[in-house]
Design an enzyme around this catalytic site. Structure first.
Site, PDB file in Angstrom:
ATOM      1  N   ARG A 136       0.786  -5.221 -14.173  1.00 62.90           N
ATOM      2  CA  ARG A 136       0.050  -5.802 -13.040  1.00 62.90           C
ATOM      3  C   ARG A 136      -0.706  -7.072 -13.449  1.00 62.90           C
ATOM      4  NH1 ARG A 136      -2.764  -1.242  -9.702  1.00 62.90           N
ATOM      5  NH2 ARG A 136      -2.898  -2.966  -8.234  1.00 62.90           N
ATOM      6  N   ASP A 334      -4.055  -0.992   1.696  1.00 66.95           N
ATOM      7  CA  ASP A 334      -3.682   0.311   1.130  1.00 66.95           C
ATOM      8  C   ASP A 334      -3.018   1.234   2.153  1.00 66.95           C
ATOM      9  OD1 ASP A 334      -4.562  -0.487  -1.332  1.00 66.95           O
ATOM     10  OD2 ASP A 334      -6.540   0.427  -1.135  1.00 66.95           O
ATOM     11  N   LYS A 361       1.430  -3.876  -6.656  1.00 70.88           N
ATOM     12  CA  LYS A 361       0.507  -2.726  -6.630  1.00 70.88           C
ATOM     13  C   LYS A 361       0.968  -1.711  -7.678  1.00 70.88           C
ATOM     14  CE  LYS A 361      -2.462  -3.966  -3.551  1.00 70.88           C
ATOM     15  NZ  LYS A 361      -3.849  -4.157  -3.952  1.00 70.88           N
ATOM     16  N   ARG A 365       5.764  -1.902  -3.894  1.00 74.82           N
ATOM     17  CA  ARG A 365       5.738  -1.014  -2.724  1.00 74.82           C
ATOM     18  C   ARG A 365       6.754  -1.423  -1.659  1.00 74.82           C
ATOM     19  NH1 ARG A 365      -0.800   0.414  -2.547  1.00 74.82           N
ATOM     20  NH2 ARG A 365      -0.584   2.115  -4.052  1.00 74.82           N
TER      21      ARG A 365
HETATM   22  C1  S3P Z   1      -9.463  -2.283  -4.105  1.00 73.40           C
HETATM   23  C2  S3P Z   1      -8.991  -3.474  -3.585  1.00 73.40           C
HETATM   24  C3  S3P Z   1      -7.604  -3.660  -3.152  1.00 73.40           C
HETATM   25  C4  S3P Z   1      -6.913  -2.322  -2.952  1.00 73.40           C
HETATM   26  C5  S3P Z   1      -7.145  -1.375  -4.101  1.00 73.40           C
HETATM   27  C6  S3P Z   1      -8.623  -1.090  -4.243  1.00 73.40           C
HETATM   28  C7  S3P Z   1     -10.861  -2.209  -4.523  1.00 73.40           C
HETATM   29  O1  S3P Z   1      -6.903  -4.385  -4.142  1.00 73.40           O
HETATM   30  O2  S3P Z   1      -5.532  -2.508  -2.764  1.00 73.40           O
HETATM   31  O3  S3P Z   1      -6.456  -0.157  -3.898  1.00 73.40           O
HETATM   32  O4  S3P Z   1     -11.378  -1.094  -4.744  1.00 73.40           O
HETATM   33  O5  S3P Z   1     -11.492  -3.266  -4.641  1.00 73.40           O
HETATM   34  P1  S3P Z   1      -6.888  -6.000  -4.174  1.00 73.40           P
HETATM   35  O6  S3P Z   1      -8.255  -6.470  -4.473  1.00 73.40           O
HETATM   36  O7  S3P Z   1      -5.939  -6.348  -5.291  1.00 73.40           O
HETATM   37  O8  S3P Z   1      -6.384  -6.434  -2.841  1.00 73.40           O
END
Ligand code: S3P
Length: 450
Positions: A136, A334, A361, A365
């Site tokens: 990632r 999400d 992710k 996905r």
């Molecule tokens: C999250 C932010 C999101 C989300 C992840 C949790 C967080 O990611 O998809 O499951 O807790 O700040 P991104 O900041 O990469 O969009």
């Protein structure tokens, strides 16, 4: 590496599978586990506070326990008793260097948010994670943190392991090129240690749990439109402290969504979900379900520690489907796997655009959704930034073997889809659901009416 003997145990833990049969409806009361995003933030800030914080309804999610293990390795005293977690913090300047590399396991939030904190420490930390996390992108946090003065090394300058040499940080105004709450949070947490006021402007609204949690713990945060500013506590204003807190974590709306979807899909359902987090930067999914025709009601709204909480009731209803694109994508990020997977049960199907983020992710996905939906007989067009899933008129789904690619949200989305399909569905590697919701399959069985 010292961690390696455990790697096998972890793999075999994930490898069980679940068989899902169609059911008539879902009925009964349900309390989803504590919110994953909020639990991460409370755990990190409690570890930086002066004194003991008590966190109630802390997430059961394996990801949040990865954060707890990291904070413990950095010197915080962490006591876990089910969903009750007590953390005695080290103070902003009291974290200690860990003798071994930190392991964020599957958790992007752990590694990205902690990178911000580690950038402000006067020592070097190595942090990595499992095979999925090692793929990632981290450049998105590395870039602003380097601008603030941290010395960070990454594999191919983008991937874990990260080696973070922290130290004196300067305040910056960062124009975030993508809408990411994790990047915003990393910069804000580093801002606690910077010399002056750190600002970040986001291109579109993202979840604001970090801002709210920072305020609870006593940091000074200001919001002006899409710009958020944080005043340092351990830089120029060295000596100021975060205060310990007693906090209740609301139920996780992103976990509740699997049950909202399942109950909507099965006509005779009647589900009641208590104490769900309804923060407006997360709750676009409820408006979306309502616009699609879902029989979904919100009751008993109240505000606790800056976070909105309420109860939800859901009954079966015919769903329309629709288009998700632009600024709606980060607000539903999400929930997109569950929505896309519901496509074949809707009148118009779903089209998702501008969501290339889904490819980086816990799994790709978009590819995982397209492949598994096709296995169940759905008509799907995969695109670089999303997908188009045809609605009901393309035919009924049938059971299949589902490969969630180790991704919790893919495993849970297809378990829901399987409830309405003809025949049996096997969800491989179903243990991966524990990354956010360890009791998911047990709760699904408890609520199912055959
Ligand atoms: C999250 C932010 C999101 C989300 C992840 C949790 C967080 O990611 O998809 O499951 O807790 O700040 P991104 O900041 O990469 O969009």
């Amino acid at each position: 590496m010292r961690g390696e003997p455990f790697a096998h145990a972890k793999i075999s833990l994930y490898m069980k599978s679940e068989i899902i049969h169609p059911v008539k409806s879902l009925s009964g009361p349900l309390e989803v586990p504590g919110d994953k995003s909020i639990s991460h933030r409370y755990a990190m800030l409690a570890a930086l506070a002066d004194g003991t914080s008590e966190l109630h309804n802390f997430a059961a999610a394996r990801d949040c326990h990865s954060t707890l293990a990291c904070m413990k390795a950095l010197g915080a005293d962490v006591k876990v008793d089910g969903a009750a977690v007590k953390i005695t913090g080290c103070g902003l300047r009291g974290l200690k260097s860990s003798w071994r590399a930190l392991d964020a396991e599957n958790s992007g939030t752990t590694i990205r948010l902690l990178s911000g904190i580690l950038s402000g420490q006067e020592f070097t930390t190595k942090i990595s994670g499992d095979a999925s996390l090692q793929k990632r992108p981290m450049k998105r946090v590395v870039t602003p943190l380097r601008q603030m003065g941290a010395d960070i090394r990454a594999k191919d300058d983008n991937f874990p392991p990260l080696e973070i040499r922290g130290g004196k940080l300067r305040a910056i105004h960062y124009e975030m090129p993508m809408a990411s709450a994790q990047v915003k949070s990393a910069v804000l947490l580093a801002g606690l240690y910077a010399d002056g006021i750190t600002q970040i402007t986001e291109p579109a609204r993202t979840r604001d749990h970090t801002e709210l949690a920072l305020e609870e713990f006593g940091a000074h945060v200001e919001k002006r439109g899409r710009t958020i500013a944080i005043h340092d506590l351990a830089g120029k204003n060295g000596g100021a402290a975060l205060r310990p807190c007693s906090l209740d974590v609301p139920g996780d709306l992103s976990s509740a969504v699997f049950f909202i979807a399942a109950a909507s899909l099965l006509p005779e359902s009647n589900l009641f979900l208590a104490n769900v987090g309804l923060n407006p930067t997360r709750s676009a999914i409820l408006d979306f379900f309502q616009q699609m025709g879902a029989a979904l009601q919100v009751q008993n709204l109240q505000s606790k520690q800056g976070e909105l909480i309420g109860d939800l009731s859901v009954k079966g209803a015919a769903l329309k489907g629709g288009l998700i694109s632009g600024g709606l994508v980060p607000l539903l990020i999400d929930e997109l796997p569950m929505l896309a997977a519901l496509g074949p049960y809707t009148e118009q199907g779903f089209e998702i655009r501008d969501a290339q983020e889904l490819r980086v992710k816990e799994s790709d996905r978009i590819a995982a959704l397209a492949e598994n939906l096709k296995r169940m007989g759905a008509k799907v067009e995969e695109r670089p930034d999303g997908l188009r899933v045809e609605g009901r008129s393309a035919g009924k789904l049938h059971g299949a073997e589902i490969d969630p690619r180790g991704d919790h949200r893919i495993a849970m989305a297809f378990a829901v889809v399987a409830l309405g399909a003809a025949g049996e569905t096997k969800i491989l590697d179903s243990g991966c659901a524990g990354v956010s919701y360890p009791a998911f399959f047990a709760e699904l069985k408890r609520l199912a009416v055959e």
